[in-house]
Scaffold this motif. Sequence first.
Motif, PDB file in Angstrom:
ATOM      1  N   LYS A 150       0.834  -1.204   0.000  1.00  0.00           N
ATOM      2  CA  LYS A 150       0.000   0.000   0.000  1.00  0.00           C
ATOM      3  C   LYS A 150       0.871   1.258   0.000  1.00  0.00           C
ATOM      4  O   LYS A 150       0.628   2.205  -0.767  1.00  0.00           O
ATOM      5  N   SER A 151       1.882   1.267   0.853  1.00  0.00           N
ATOM      6  CA  SER A 151       2.768   2.431   0.947  1.00  0.00           C
ATOM      7  C   SER A 151       3.553   2.632  -0.350  1.00  0.00           C
ATOM      8  O   SER A 151       3.748   3.767  -0.799  1.00  0.00           O
ATOM      9  N   GLU A 198       1.471   4.246  -3.043  1.00  0.00           N
ATOM     10  CA  GLU A 198       1.229   5.671  -2.799  1.00  0.00           C
ATOM     11  C   GLU A 198       2.341   6.533  -3.374  1.00  0.00           C
ATOM     12  O   GLU A 198       2.093   7.644  -3.843  1.00  0.00           O
ATOM     13  N   ARG A 251       3.042   4.760  -7.560  1.00  0.00           N
ATOM     14  CA  ARG A 251       1.860   4.592  -8.405  1.00  0.00           C
ATOM     15  C   ARG A 251       1.806   3.218  -9.090  1.00  0.00           C
ATOM     16  O   ARG A 251       1.278   3.084 -10.189  1.00  0.00           O
TER      17      ARG A 251
END
Length: 293
Positions: free
Chosen positions: A276-277, A280, A283
């Motif tokens: 997830k990180s 962010e 992309r």
Amino acid sequence: MIIEGDTIVDEHGHEDLQHFSSGFLVGCYFDDLEKKSIPWHWHEEMETGIVMEGMVMLHTPKQEWTLQKGDGFFINSGMLHEMKSCQEGPCKVRILAFHPRLVGTEENSIFWEKYVRPVLEHPEIESLRLDQDLQSARRDLIEASWLSCRNEEYGYESQVRENLTRLLLLIGDGRPQMLMENAEKYRRYNERTKQMLTFIKRHFGEELSVRDIADSASISESECLRCFRKILDTSPIAYLKTYRLQRAAELLETTSRKVSDIAAQCGFGEMSYFAKSFREIYRCTPSQYRSRT
């Protein structure tokens, strides 16, 4: 000689400037920021350059410049800075790094005291944007110096030294030798932040808290938070996360190790949080990033 490719930043946050010719205190580089941003780092050398393609964001603790194609820039000695592309597509920069002694010869000399020290200690000269139209004389000196280093014709060292001396004279001309009222406090924040960045870069794969980071500079947690906010405009934990992701991206690009192993090595205990990180910032998933490089 031109060093092509990514600027190298060592584990202490210092840029690797060991490419200087013997006895000649100038390094010449060609960086492609589309491939990789240049993270927060510092070095004793002054740095100047020109954007050749794309749009660049140059960030120092108190200043942020958006540089267009053709713009030049100057970064003072010992100044924390980062550089990255502002948009998709090619983003290339010609860079020169030179030690102040190239112009000042040695500390306490008349050249050092009259022309170098006023620039080194001036509170308004963290970095400068040298607009291609409004400051063409400064930009031309940078371009001439870079080309001289590339061509290495007989006597080029003398030409480069003369050009960079003239550049420094233009930068310092007319600026009063003033000191900020809180200059000592600001320098203290800056030095403490450097200490903490060094600690993070050595231990980023370990479980770290604000207390751990603060202890590395022998300061309180509140002072640690204050340093990061004033110098880098972020928190120590946010910086740690960003740095871990940068290192993970490097490992994805340069090794064939499992994504889960890279996540663990870079301090991410949970794969889902790492993925997830990573998305962010880049992309895309870690696997997609690896396939693109």
